[in-house]
Design a protein around this motif. Structure first.
Motif, PDB file in Angstrom:
ATOM      1  N   LYS A  19      -6.116   2.544 -11.134  1.00  0.00           N
ATOM      2  CA  LYS A  19      -7.072   1.621 -10.540  1.00  0.00           C
ATOM      3  C   LYS A  19      -6.321   0.695  -9.594  1.00  0.00           C
ATOM      4  CE  LYS A  19      -6.702  -1.638 -14.335  1.00  0.00           C
ATOM      5  NZ  LYS A  19      -7.345  -2.503 -15.241  1.00  0.00           N
ATOM      6  N   TYR A  20      -6.984   0.279  -8.556  1.00  0.00           N
ATOM      7  CA  TYR A  20      -6.347  -0.584  -7.571  1.00  0.00           C
ATOM      8  C   TYR A  20      -6.056  -1.940  -8.208  1.00  0.00           C
ATOM      9  CZ  TYR A  20      -5.397  -3.444  -3.524  1.00  0.00           C
ATOM     10  OH  TYR A  20      -4.797  -4.293  -2.645  1.00  0.00           O
ATOM     11  N   ASP A  21      -4.836  -2.390  -8.015  1.00  0.00           N
ATOM     12  CA  ASP A  21      -4.409  -3.674  -8.561  1.00  0.00           C
ATOM     13  C   ASP A  21      -3.329  -4.213  -7.635  1.00  0.00           C
ATOM     14  OD1 ASP A  21      -4.041  -5.854 -10.226  1.00  0.00           O
ATOM     15  OD2 ASP A  21      -2.719  -4.783 -11.603  1.00  0.00           O
ATOM     16  N   LYS A  22      -3.660  -5.153  -6.785  1.00  0.00           N
ATOM     17  CA  LYS A  22      -2.700  -5.717  -5.830  1.00  0.00           C
ATOM     18  C   LYS A  22      -1.669  -6.553  -6.571  1.00  0.00           C
ATOM     19  CE  LYS A  22      -0.871  -7.160  -2.010  1.00  0.00           C
ATOM     20  NZ  LYS A  22       0.526  -6.999  -2.357  1.00  0.00           N
ATOM     21  N   ALA A  28       0.802  -1.230   0.000  1.00  0.00           N
ATOM     22  CA  ALA A  28       0.000   0.000   0.000  1.00  0.00           C
ATOM     23  C   ALA A  28       0.831   1.274   0.000  1.00  0.00           C
ATOM     24  CB  ALA A  28      -0.992   0.000   1.164  1.00  0.00           C
ATOM     25  N   GLY A  49       2.047   2.547  -2.694  1.00  0.00           N
ATOM     26  CA  GLY A  49       1.686   3.246  -3.921  1.00  0.00           C
ATOM     27  C   GLY A  49       2.563   2.930  -5.110  1.00  0.00           C
ATOM     28  N   THR A  78       0.338   2.072  -8.351  1.00  0.00           N
ATOM     29  CA  THR A  78      -0.359   3.292  -8.772  1.00  0.00           C
ATOM     30  C   THR A  78       0.627   4.273  -9.403  1.00  0.00           C
ATOM     31  OG1 THR A  78      -1.944   2.963  -6.988  1.00  0.00           O
ATOM     32  CG2 THR A  78      -1.878   5.147  -7.992  1.00  0.00           C
TER      33      THR A  78
END
Length: 159
Positions: free
Chosen positions: A26-29, A10, A12, A15
């Motif tokens: 867009k969120y993409d783990k 998390a 970043g 991103t």
């Protein structure tokens, strides 16, 4: 020229890569080490669990620049003192999420300085603040790196 981003979950990293590549945010783990264009995205768990540090070290050999990514709104520091000495290539500090209300730039900067970063770029992937400076800084490092290593690589290596 490959740039590897290392940092906790998390922070970043993904991103930031999306912003630098002008992609939709867009969120993409990130589940595993991913090669995305000229970037190497690493899972945060690799930084947070010592058992994976070997994977980061081995993968760093594919990179030309290492970016240590610190969330400016986090009080946690996952970078050990002198971490940059582990890599025999340029290492920059990237301070993310500077647009957040709870951002603490001086604390985040101190974490990156502790790790050994001398060039630190504060950025926001959402507002694009600092992205141009980061991009220019990376290009300047590439230019310097090319000049210093011009005899070691073929002409098209950095394309």
């Amino acid at each position: 020229m490959k740039i590897m981003l290392i940092g906790p979950s998390a922070a970043g990293k993904t991103t930031l890569i999306q912003r630098l590549r002008d992609r939709e945010i867009k969120y993409d783990k990130t589940q595993a080490i991913e090669y995305i264009g000229n970037y190497i995205d690493t899972p945060g768990e690799y930084m947070q669990q010592r058992g994976y540090w070997g994977s980061l070290t081995i993968t760093s050999h594919d990179a030309d620049i290492i970016g240590l990514v610190q969330d400016s709104s986090s009080e946690d520091c996952w970078f050990s003192g002198g971490l940059t000495s582990k890599f025999e290539k340029p290492v920059i500090g990237i301070l993310t999420k500077i647009d957040r209300e709870d951002s603490n730039l001086s604390q985040g900067r101190s974490y990156l300085e502790l790790a050994g970063c001398t060039a630190i770029f504060p950025v926001s992937s959402y507002t694009s603040e600092g992205i141009d400076a980061l991009s220019e800084g990376i290009h300047a490092m590439v230019k310097k790196y090319r000049k210093e290593n011009e005899r070691r690589y073929a002409d098209d290596y950095f394309d």
